[in-house]
Design an enzyme around this catalytic site. Structure first.
Site, short mmCIF file in Angstrom:
data_model
loop_
_atom_site.label_atom_id
_atom_site.label_comp_id
_atom_site.label_asym_id
_atom_site.label_seq_id
_atom_site.Cartn_x
_atom_site.Cartn_y
_atom_site.Cartn_z
N ASP A 36 0.88 -0.94 -0.10
CA ASP A 36 -0.06 -0.08 0.00
C ASP A 36 0.63 1.51 -0.01
OD1 ASP A 36 -2.25 -1.65 0.31
OD2 ASP A 36 -2.13 -1.58 2.41
N GLU A 204 -11.37 -1.49 -2.64
CA GLU A 204 -10.74 -0.67 -1.71
C GLU A 204 -9.52 -0.08 -2.37
OE1 GLU A 204 -9.24 -3.69 1.39
OE2 GLU A 204 -8.09 -4.54 -0.35
#
Ligand SMILES: *[C@@H]1O[C@H](CO)[C@@H](O)[C@H](O)[C@H]1NC(C)=O
Ligand SMILES: *[C@@H]1O[C@H](CO)[C@@H](O)[C@H](O)[C@H]1NC(C)=O
Length: 325
Positions: A36, A204
């Protein structure tokens, strides 16, 4: 010129023919520990900073987006002040500059549960040891919510600030932030941005990027993690999708005109060659490379564990009105 560019890319990149995606640009130094990622360049000296999930938000620096990357330490070494399980295991950082201050949004959560909050820390240098944790932005969720308060991403629109966020349940939302963006604006309501009603609602990692006359909503869809333990059916692993709108705050559709709130999404980057499960992406307008898509991915030649995920970068071509890598 356009025809020439297309012709030369066909000739020079066999991977374009085989898979439709260019391979990631070369990366040197510490290119793992990149889950991420959030990428930003420090204005004062041009140093690149990469923030990532784990290690209390690990910080790496480099002289270019391609490295060589060096580990510098944690952004929030004393754990988040948010009193929820997971406050020492911070996820999905997003770092943006507002005025003279860098804002780092992070998630406090535990895998698969909705007791989550998006926190924020500030710094004027980006360095390890310089961050002040301000705790929760007020964006929180619990088992009664239809959303999960993780994966924040800030965008400035004129004088206003919006934080996009979410994961699973009813997927992606956005709220207006106060100015400066330390808290959600008082009385702000959640606007739905994207929802995939089929399958597991595994959407997401929103990232909103302005280019030309459009705002592009990039997101990750599919199974993110744990590929060393089990892999999903082909095509159900992480991949990067996009919708676009004239507005930063809603109306996102894919390239077939299907609303992102009604299962819409156009594939930007999926598994190809030795790249598997790319996601957790962001977009950065790099001074040298132009707009780049950055993300983590499994290099199948290295290994499928989450800790082995690599930092990937591709140049984005927006000339068609849609991002192509
Ligand atoms: C963008 O916002 C304006 C003003 O709210 C609205 O009139 C317009 O329809 C919106 N466009 C899209 C594509 O949602
Ligand atoms: C929606 O979910 C289905 C089932 O998991 C998946 O195949 C599809 O790619 C997803 N689409 C988007 C836009 O996320």
């Amino acid at each position: 010129m356009k025809h020439f560019a297309l012709f030369s890319s066909l000739v020079l990149s066999p991977s374009w023919i085989a898979y439709g995606f260019a391979n990631p640009l070369a990366c040197s130094g510490a290119c793992n520990n990149a889950h991420d990622p959030s990428l930003i360049q420090r204005d004062s000296d041009g140093t690149y900073f990469r923030f990532s999930t784990g290690g209390k938000v690990a910080i790496h620096t480099a002289p270019s987006a391609q490295g060589p990357w060096t580990y510098q330490g944690a952004a929030i070494p004393a754990c988040s002040s948010i009193q929820l399980a997971g406050n020492c295991d911070l996820w999905a950082p997003d770092v943006q500059k507002v005025g003279d201050t860098y804002y780092l949004y992070y998630s406090v959560s535990s895998f698969g549960v909705q007791n989550s909050a998006i926190g924020v820390a500030t710094s004027t240098t980006l360095n390890s040891g310089s961050w002040t944790d301000l705790g929760s932005t007020g964006i929180q969720s619990d088992s009664g919510s239809n959303y999960n308060a993780i994966d924040g991403n800030l965008i400035a629109v004129g004088e206003k600030y919006y934080l996009s966020f979410g994961s699973f349940w009813a997927d992606l939302f956005q709220v207006e932030m106060a100015n400066p963006p330390k808290k959600m604006a008082s009385g702000a309501t959640r606007t739905p941005l994207a929802f995939n009603g089929t399958g597991t609602h595994a959407v997401e990692g929103a990232y909103v990027f302005q280019q030309g006359g459009y705002y592009y909503l990039f997101f990750s869809s599919g199974q993110c993690c744990g590929f060393d333990a089990s892999k999903p059916a082909a095509g159900e692993e992480y991949k990067i999708m996009v919708c676009r709108s004239e507005n930063a705050t809603g109306g996102f559709v894919d390239n077939n005109g299907r609303p992102c709130t009604e299962n819409g999404g156009t594939l930007v980057l999926g598994s190809h060659g030795w790249v598997y499960g790319p996601g957790g992406q962001g977009v950065y307008d790099d001074a040298e490379l132009g707009p780049i898509l950055y993300y983590h991915y499994v290099d199948t030649r290295v290994g499928y564990a989450d800790g082995q995920k690599q930092f990937g970068i591709n140049k984005i071509d927006f000339s068609s009105g849609w991002p192509v890598v």
